[in-house]
Design an enzyme around this catalytic site. Structure first.
Site, PDB file in Angstrom:
ATOM      1  N   ASP A 130      31.344   0.302  33.993  1.00 45.67           N
ATOM      2  CA  ASP A 130      30.782  -0.788  34.793  1.00 45.67           C
ATOM      3  C   ASP A 130      29.831  -1.653  33.972  1.00 45.67           C
ATOM      4  O   ASP A 130      29.069  -1.153  33.136  1.00 45.67           O
ATOM      5  CB  ASP A 130      30.027  -0.180  35.976  1.00 45.67           C
ATOM      6  N   GLU A 136      34.701  -3.204  32.467  1.00 43.85           N
ATOM      7  CA  GLU A 136      34.478  -4.346  33.343  1.00 43.85           C
ATOM      8  C   GLU A 136      33.474  -5.259  32.643  1.00 43.85           C
ATOM      9  O   GLU A 136      32.269  -5.100  32.767  1.00 43.85           O
ATOM     10  CB  GLU A 136      33.935  -3.898  34.701  1.00 43.85           C
TER      11      GLU A 136
END
Length: 682
Positions: A265, A309
């Site tokens: 993330d 990401e």
């Protein structure tokens, strides 16, 4: 049928509390706003985690995987809280996922699972209206108790591997939750004081997410901590050797439990410098360490991978930088935020050039782009809601996303056209999956689910083509007869690996144009099969140097296999249109009821006599028939069941005169089993 579409950009730019990521941009800052001590490396370089994990301790591993397996895997993204609740406590769980593996593998066709954050977190709520996103990690070594026990998780991992399903977890390295024991100790000035980013005064740092309010008061002191996303997610200090080692150990710990990889993330924000808050060389260096010291160390046991990401749009070089280099590799895969938006905008603006400009292929057999049309964040929302639940457009954008040589990620519920919940912010994207809807679509061979299944099966049939095939755009030669300007309402491209070739055609608008031309004289269409479409009619021909495509339905996806006319059709999209002089012989699409196996349309008619026909192929022929028109002019009475022509090559026009002297709404119902219809007044 469709709701009014809203400008997508306005929603996408809104700031959302608790967001796990954002499309940050590089921002410079002068020396006075970046104290020199924040550039210093601290901590014990010989540190070992109390939970020290060694690759030799790996258990519950997948067997038989080859390096690069992720390049031909289809991933299903599960929001654990909302997917399947096995014990009826109001919250999805590991056992619920385990019970639905057959659905994921066989009814849909995905062979990889990405779990949203599963670790113990600060904010926990079983209520649909209560946030529990998990990006505020309280304990990286404990699973969220609402989801089950660690034994439940291990049982899920084993069950996945037994069915040949790979499973990856969501890893959040940039920040923790405020409830994390590390942060509590840091606030109190303990041994982990330097595990977070502190300064004696509040600084004006803006990493590009809409706010410079990123420094917050220590609840137990007079200094300030940095939190790039919001005050509940304090940033870890990756200039601390102990933090660097601990976070690598977290990854190793869970890979040892059997996970096949991880999605990382918010990778852009790990280490700030005096020149930039995002994408810094120091950030890239840590991911190179994670790749070489942890991920690659499992190659001989069971090869792992990691996907990042990095929410970057319209900057391919910055995105590709997260692959690293041959000397300093980083991620095996990066999530591509350009293609999903390109798919949407090509339909929204009816412009094929948007789609074809976004057709990036995998860079190599060891590097991949992960593509998707919506996720858990405020990226694109639920596509079904943007298209007002109109299945033709939902199928169209689903096909666009799956028909490119990249790695597909399907967010739970998108495979059935799930719409957004009635909540604010990203909660509306994380509502419970309706398993009744799933069951209905399983039994409908023309459903959104069935299309996803067919296209995923197609990808498995031609793995080389979709792993690293070459994409070639077919430029439009179609001209508007009135303006003489080129038309871009239909997109077409080929994918080829030198052995197999697919021609993909997408209708981007509800138009009655019947023929489209594309510049592609080097494509041999003397032999081909229709794999996906509203029918298997052969509608390709070569006209001089152009490919002519006839009879494409509004928002239809057609896929042709070039070079073989014996391939079986994988998916037939049942659609029926009502044409008549009441709509100038244009298209009015009828709604399909899979349970009753009929099509319905409600139409307001004035007192008059009307001539109409049913058209399934968008070429003005009879439903389920073909050939030239045969105008019979049969009269229809209100409530009378009529038989349409079933003779090959015949078509039937019907005459109808409303019984009322005033305008009224009439229901046209067509039954597919016997090709009969009836008109009733509402």
């Amino acid at each position: 049928m469709k709701k009014v579409k809203v400008c997508l950009c306005a929603v996408l730019l809104s700031a959302v509390l608790f967001a796990s990521c954002s499309n940050g941009s590089s921002s410079g800052n002068d020396d006075s706003s970046f104290p020199e001590q924040l550039l210093s490396y601290v901590g014990d370089e010989t540190y070992k985690s109390p939970k020290n994990a060694s690759v030799e301790d790996a258990k519950h591993q997948s067997t038989g995987l080859e390096d690069g397996w992720w390049n031909d895997t289809a991933f299903y993204h599960i929001w654990v809280k909302s997917f399947c609740d096995s014990n009826n406590d109001g919250c999805g769980d590991f056992n619920g996922i385990k019970s639905k593996l057959d659905y994921i593998k066989n009814d849909l066709g995905c062979d990889g699972i990405w779990l949203s954050p599963i670790f113990e977190c600060d904010y926990k709520s079983k209520s649909p209206s209560g946030n529990m996103h998990g990006y505020d990690v309280k304990d990286y070594y404990a699973v969220n108790s609402y989801f089950g026990t660690e034994d439940d998780l291990l049982s899920l991992i084993d069950a996945c591997h037994e069915q040949g399903i790979k499973i990856i977890f969501d890893f959040v390295p940039n920040h923790t939750g405020k409830g994390n024991a590390w942060f509590t100790d840091s606030c109190e000035g303990g041994n982990k004081k330097d595990w977070y980013v502190w300064n004696n005064s509040k600084l004006n740092w803006n990493p590009g997410m809409g706010s410079s309010n990123t420094w917050h008061k220590n609840p137990n002191g007079n200094d300030y901590y940095y939190a790039a996303f919001w005050e509940g997610q304090p940033d870890l200090n990756f200039r601390n050797y102990e933090v660097r080692k601990e976070m690598k150990n977290v990854v190793r710990y869970w890979l040892n439990k059997g996970f096949d990889g991880l999605r990382v993330d918010a990778v852009r924000y790990l280490i700030e410098t005096e020149n930039s808050f995002v994408d810094t060389p120091e950030t890239h260096a840590w991911f190179n360490e994670l790749r070489t010291e942890v991920i690659d160390s499992y190659k001989e046991i069971s090869p792992k991978f990691m996907v990042c990401e990095a929410w970057i749009e319209n900057n391919r070089s910055a995105l590709d930088a997260y692959f690293g280099s041959e000397q300093k590799p980083e991620f095996n895969m990066v999530l591509d935020f350009d293609q999903g938006r390109g798919c949407y905008n090509s339909i929204y603006k009816s412009d094929s050039r948007i789609l074809t400009s976004m057709l990036y292929k995998n860079p190599s057999e060891i590097k991949a782009y992960g593509t998707f049309i919506g996720n858990h964040d405020e990226y694109m929302g639920r596509i079904a809601s943007w298209f007002g639940g109109y299945s033709a457009e939902i199928k169209l954008i689903s096909a666009m996303s799956l028909l490119c040589p990249t790695v597909p990620f399907i967010y739970y519920g998108n495979e059935i056209g799930m719409q957004e919940g009635n909540y604010n912010g990203d909660l509306r994207l994380r509502t419970k999956l309706n398993w009744t809807d799933v069951e209905q679509q399983r039994n409908d061979d023309s459903s959104i689910l069935s299309l996803n299944k067919a296209l995923l099966a197609l990808r498995k049939e031609y793995p080389s083509l979709f792993k690293n095939g070459t994409v070639k755009e077919l430029k439009s030669n179609t001209v508007n007869n009135e303006t003489k300007n080129p038309l871009y309402t239909v997109a077409a491209y080929t994918i080829s690996d030198g052995k197999d070739t697919l021609l993909c055609v997408f209708s981007l608008k509800n138009v009655s144009d019947n023929k489209f031309w594309f510049d592609c004289s080097d494509l041999d269409i003397s032999s081909y099969s229709v794999l996906v479409g509203v029918n298997n009619k052969k509608n390709l021909s070569l006209v001089y140097s152009s490919i002519e495509v006839e009879s494409i339905a509004p928002y239809e996806t057609r896929v042709y296999y070039i070079g073989d006319d014996t391939k079986e059709m994988l998916f037939t999209d049942k659609r029926l249109f009502l044409r008549g002089d009441m709509n100038s012989w244009g298209y009015n699409e009828m709604l399909y009821d899979s349970e009753k196996r009929c099509f319905d349309l409600w139409y307001k008619l004035d007192p008059d006599s009307y001539q109409f026909k049913f058209d399934a192929y968008c070429d003005r022929t009879l439903s389920y028939g073909s050939g030239e028109e045969n105008i019979d002019g049969k009269s229809v009475s209100l409530g009378e069941t009529m038989q349409t022509s079933t003779e090959e090559g015949k078509n039937t026009n019907f005459l109808f005169t409303p019984s009322s002297s005033a305008s009224g709404t009439y229901r046209f119902t067509f039954y597919e089993d016997d090709n009969t219809f009836v008109i009733t007044q509402e």
